[in-house]
Design a protein around this motif. Structure first.
Motif, PDB file in Angstrom:
ATOM      1  N   TRP A 132       0.837  -1.216   0.000  1.00  0.00           N
ATOM      2  CA  TRP A 132       0.000   0.000   0.000  1.00  0.00           C
ATOM      3  C   TRP A 132       0.864   1.255   0.000  1.00  0.00           C
ATOM      4  O   TRP A 132       0.549   2.244  -0.660  1.00  0.00           O
ATOM      5  CB  TRP A 132      -0.936   0.015   1.203  1.00  0.00           C
ATOM      6  CG  TRP A 132      -2.143  -0.832   0.990  1.00  0.00           C
ATOM      7  CD1 TRP A 132      -2.407  -2.046   1.543  1.00  0.00           C
ATOM      8  CD2 TRP A 132      -3.248  -0.546   0.129  1.00  0.00           C
ATOM      9  NE1 TRP A 132      -3.597  -2.522   1.078  1.00  0.00           N
ATOM     10  CE2 TRP A 132      -4.139  -1.618   0.213  1.00  0.00           C
ATOM     11  CE3 TRP A 132      -3.545   0.519  -0.718  1.00  0.00           C
ATOM     12  CZ2 TRP A 132      -5.318  -1.663  -0.504  1.00  0.00           C
ATOM     13  CZ3 TRP A 132      -4.731   0.480  -1.429  1.00  0.00           C
ATOM     14  CH2 TRP A 132      -5.595  -0.596  -1.320  1.00  0.00           C
ATOM     15  N   GLN A 165       2.112   1.868  -3.470  1.00  0.00           N
ATOM     16  CA  GLN A 165       1.040   2.376  -4.331  1.00  0.00           C
ATOM     17  C   GLN A 165       0.770   3.850  -4.047  1.00  0.00           C
ATOM     18  O   GLN A 165       0.550   4.640  -4.967  1.00  0.00           O
ATOM     19  CB  GLN A 165      -0.230   1.551  -4.149  1.00  0.00           C
ATOM     20  CG  GLN A 165      -0.132   0.168  -4.724  1.00  0.00           C
ATOM     21  CD  GLN A 165      -1.361  -0.675  -4.419  1.00  0.00           C
ATOM     22  OE1 GLN A 165      -2.292  -0.237  -3.770  1.00  0.00           O
ATOM     23  NE2 GLN A 165      -1.349  -1.911  -4.908  1.00  0.00           N
ATOM     24  N   ASP A 166       0.776   4.232  -2.763  1.00  0.00           N
ATOM     25  CA  ASP A 166       0.567   5.639  -2.407  1.00  0.00           C
ATOM     26  C   ASP A 166       1.685   6.512  -2.955  1.00  0.00           C
ATOM     27  O   ASP A 166       1.443   7.596  -3.484  1.00  0.00           O
ATOM     28  CB  ASP A 166       0.486   5.802  -0.890  1.00  0.00           C
ATOM     29  CG  ASP A 166      -0.760   5.176  -0.294  1.00  0.00           C
ATOM     30  OD1 ASP A 166      -1.667   4.808  -1.073  1.00  0.00           O
ATOM     31  OD2 ASP A 166      -0.816   5.045   0.938  1.00  0.00           O
ATOM     32  N   THR A 168       1.255   6.917  -6.689  1.00  0.00           N
ATOM     33  CA  THR A 168       0.151   7.839  -6.989  1.00  0.00           C
ATOM     34  C   THR A 168       0.591   9.280  -6.833  1.00  0.00           C
ATOM     35  O   THR A 168       0.327  10.117  -7.700  1.00  0.00           O
ATOM     36  CB  THR A 168      -1.050   7.548  -6.069  1.00  0.00           C
ATOM     37  OG1 THR A 168      -1.470   6.202  -6.260  1.00  0.00           O
ATOM     38  CG2 THR A 168      -2.197   8.487  -6.365  1.00  0.00           C
ATOM     39  N   ARG A 169       1.266   9.577  -5.736  1.00  0.00           N
ATOM     40  CA  ARG A 169       1.749  10.946  -5.530  1.00  0.00           C
ATOM     41  C   ARG A 169       2.753  11.358  -6.593  1.00  0.00           C
ATOM     42  O   ARG A 169       2.760  12.494  -7.055  1.00  0.00           O
ATOM     43  CB  ARG A 169       2.388  11.072  -4.148  1.00  0.00           C
ATOM     44  CG  ARG A 169       1.388  11.127  -3.040  1.00  0.00           C
ATOM     45  CD  ARG A 169       2.052  11.478  -1.726  1.00  0.00           C
ATOM     46  NE  ARG A 169       1.347  10.805  -0.675  1.00  0.00           N
ATOM     47  CZ  ARG A 169       1.903  10.073   0.265  1.00  0.00           C
ATOM     48  NH1 ARG A 169       3.203   9.935   0.317  1.00  0.00           N
ATOM     49  NH2 ARG A 169       1.177   9.484   1.180  1.00  0.00           N
ATOM     50  N   VAL A 188       2.989  10.254  -9.733  1.00  0.00           N
ATOM     51  CA  VAL A 188       2.300  10.479 -11.011  1.00  0.00           C
ATOM     52  C   VAL A 188       1.547  11.801 -10.986  1.00  0.00           C
ATOM     53  O   VAL A 188       1.615  12.592 -11.935  1.00  0.00           O
ATOM     54  CB  VAL A 188       1.358   9.300 -11.326  1.00  0.00           C
ATOM     55  CG1 VAL A 188       0.415   9.640 -12.469  1.00  0.00           C
ATOM     56  CG2 VAL A 188       2.153   8.057 -11.666  1.00  0.00           C
ATOM     57  N   LEU A 189       0.833  12.075  -9.894  1.00  0.00           N
ATOM     58  CA  LEU A 189       0.098  13.340  -9.789  1.00  0.00           C
ATOM     59  C   LEU A 189       1.055  14.531  -9.797  1.00  0.00           C
ATOM     60  O   LEU A 189       0.769  15.562 -10.410  1.00  0.00           O
ATOM     61  CB  LEU A 189      -0.751  13.358  -8.513  1.00  0.00           C
ATOM     62  CG  LEU A 189      -1.952  12.424  -8.494  1.00  0.00           C
ATOM     63  CD1 LEU A 189      -2.598  12.425  -7.121  1.00  0.00           C
ATOM     64  CD2 LEU A 189      -2.963  12.816  -9.555  1.00  0.00           C
ATOM     65  N   ASN A 210      -5.353  16.006  -8.408  1.00  0.00           N
ATOM     66  CA  ASN A 210      -5.742  15.100  -7.336  1.00  0.00           C
ATOM     67  C   ASN A 210      -6.290  13.818  -7.932  1.00  0.00           C
ATOM     68  O   ASN A 210      -6.623  13.750  -9.106  1.00  0.00           O
ATOM     69  CB  ASN A 210      -6.745  15.753  -6.384  1.00  0.00           C
ATOM     70  CG  ASN A 210      -8.018  16.168  -7.078  1.00  0.00           C
ATOM     71  OD1 ASN A 210      -8.447  15.563  -8.040  1.00  0.00           O
ATOM     72  ND2 ASN A 210      -8.637  17.216  -6.575  1.00  0.00           N
ATOM     73  N   ASP A 211      -6.379  12.801  -7.074  1.00  0.00           N
ATOM     74  CA  ASP A 211      -6.886  11.518  -7.542  1.00  0.00           C
ATOM     75  C   ASP A 211      -8.361  11.346  -7.231  1.00  0.00           C
ATOM     76  O   ASP A 211      -8.926  10.291  -7.478  1.00  0.00           O
ATOM     77  CB  ASP A 211      -6.068  10.365  -6.949  1.00  0.00           C
ATOM     78  CG  ASP A 211      -6.206  10.251  -5.441  1.00  0.00           C
ATOM     79  OD1 ASP A 211      -6.743  11.181  -4.810  1.00  0.00           O
ATOM     80  OD2 ASP A 211      -5.769   9.227  -4.882  1.00  0.00           O
ATOM     81  N   ASN A 247      -9.727  11.106  -4.355  1.00  0.00           N
ATOM     82  CA  ASN A 247      -9.950  10.445  -3.075  1.00  0.00           C
ATOM     83  C   ASN A 247      -9.142  11.088  -1.953  1.00  0.00           C
ATOM     84  O   ASN A 247      -9.663  11.818  -1.129  1.00  0.00           O
ATOM     85  CB  ASN A 247      -9.585   8.954  -3.165  1.00  0.00           C
ATOM     86  CG  ASN A 247     -10.507   8.201  -4.083  1.00  0.00           C
ATOM     87  OD1 ASN A 247     -11.672   8.514  -4.181  1.00  0.00           O
ATOM     88  ND2 ASN A 247      -9.982   7.210  -4.766  1.00  0.00           N
ATOM     89  N   PHE A 288      -5.296  12.038  -2.263  1.00  0.00           N
ATOM     90  CA  PHE A 288      -4.100  12.812  -2.545  1.00  0.00           C
ATOM     91  C   PHE A 288      -4.396  14.030  -3.407  1.00  0.00           C
ATOM     92  O   PHE A 288      -5.191  13.976  -4.334  1.00  0.00           O
ATOM     93  CB  PHE A 288      -3.053  11.949  -3.249  1.00  0.00           C
ATOM     94  CG  PHE A 288      -2.645  10.767  -2.442  1.00  0.00           C
ATOM     95  CD1 PHE A 288      -1.945  10.934  -1.268  1.00  0.00           C
ATOM     96  CD2 PHE A 288      -2.975   9.489  -2.844  1.00  0.00           C
ATOM     97  CE1 PHE A 288      -1.576   9.850  -0.508  1.00  0.00           C
ATOM     98  CE2 PHE A 288      -2.605   8.396  -2.098  1.00  0.00           C
ATOM     99  CZ  PHE A 288      -1.908   8.570  -0.922  1.00  0.00           C
TER     100      PHE A 288
END
Length: 161
Positions: free
Chosen positions: A39, A42-43, A46-47, A49-50, A141-142, A144, A146
Motif C-alpha cells: 500500500w 502504491q501511495d 500515486t503521488r 504520477v500526480l 488530485n486523484d 480520493n 491525494f
C-alpha cells in the motif's frame, strides 16, 4: 533401547499446537507487513504520477504565457512586455481550461499569472535589471485522498534591439 510406553504421541500433541499457533502468528505478521509495504508503494506511486502531471501542466501554462508575451513580428522591449502582461488575465483563463481539456489528466485548470515586480518603483531600477515574473500553479488530485500542487516560475526580460 526401548521406547518408554508412558510417553506416547498423544501426550506430545500440546507441543504441536503451540508450534502451529506460533507459525500462524508469525506468517500473519509477515503477510500484514507485506500488505503495508504494498500500500505504501502504491501511495508513493500515486503521488509521484500526480506530481509529474501537475509539473507538466504548470510548465505548459508558462510556455503558453511566453508565447503570449513574445508574439511574432511585435516588439520585445520591456514596455511592450508590461502591456502584454497586463492583458494576460482574460485569455489566460481560456488557455488554462484548454490545457486541461487537451491534456487528459484529472487536474484543475492551472492559474497563470503575470506580475511586474517593479510596478511601483520603475524609475529607481535600471532597464537592464527589470524583468517580469510569469508563474503557473497547477493542482492535480486523484479524487480520493491525494492532492499535489506544483508551481513553476519564469522570469522574463525584454530585448532591446
Amino acid at each position: 533401547m526401548y521406547r518408554n510406553s508412558c510417553t506416547s504421541i498423544s501426550s506430545q500433541q500440546g507441543n504441536v499446537y503451540i508450534v502451529a499457533i506460533f507459525v500462524i502468528v508469525v506468517m500473519g505478521m509477515l503477510a500484514l507487513n507485506l500488505t503495508r509495504i504494498s500500500w505504501s508503494n502504491q501511495d508513493t506511486l500515486t503521488r509521484e504520477v500526480l506530481g509529474t502531471q501537475a509539473s507538466f501542466l504548470a510548465q505548459s501554462g508558462n510556455e503558453w504565457a511566453l508565447t503570449h508575451l513574445f508574439p511574432l513580428d511585435q516588439g520585445d522591449d520591456y514596455d511592450s512586455l508590461v502591456i502584454r502582461c497586463g492583458s494576460l488575465g482574460g485569455s489566460a483563463v481560456g488557455a488554462a481550461n484548454a490545457l486541461v481539456a487537451n491534456s487528459g489528466v484529472a487536474c484543475a485548470a492551472p492559474v497563470i499569472s503575470c506580475v511586474n515586480p517593479f510596478e511601483n518603483n520603475e524609475d529607481s531600477v535600471p532597464d537592464e535589471l527589470k524583468y517580469i515574473q510569469v508563474s503557473t500553479r497547477a493542482i492535480c488530485n486523484d479524487g480520493n485522498v491525494f492532492e499535489v500542487e506544483r508551481e513553476e516560475t519564469v522570469w522574463v526580460k525584454g530585448v532591446k534591439l
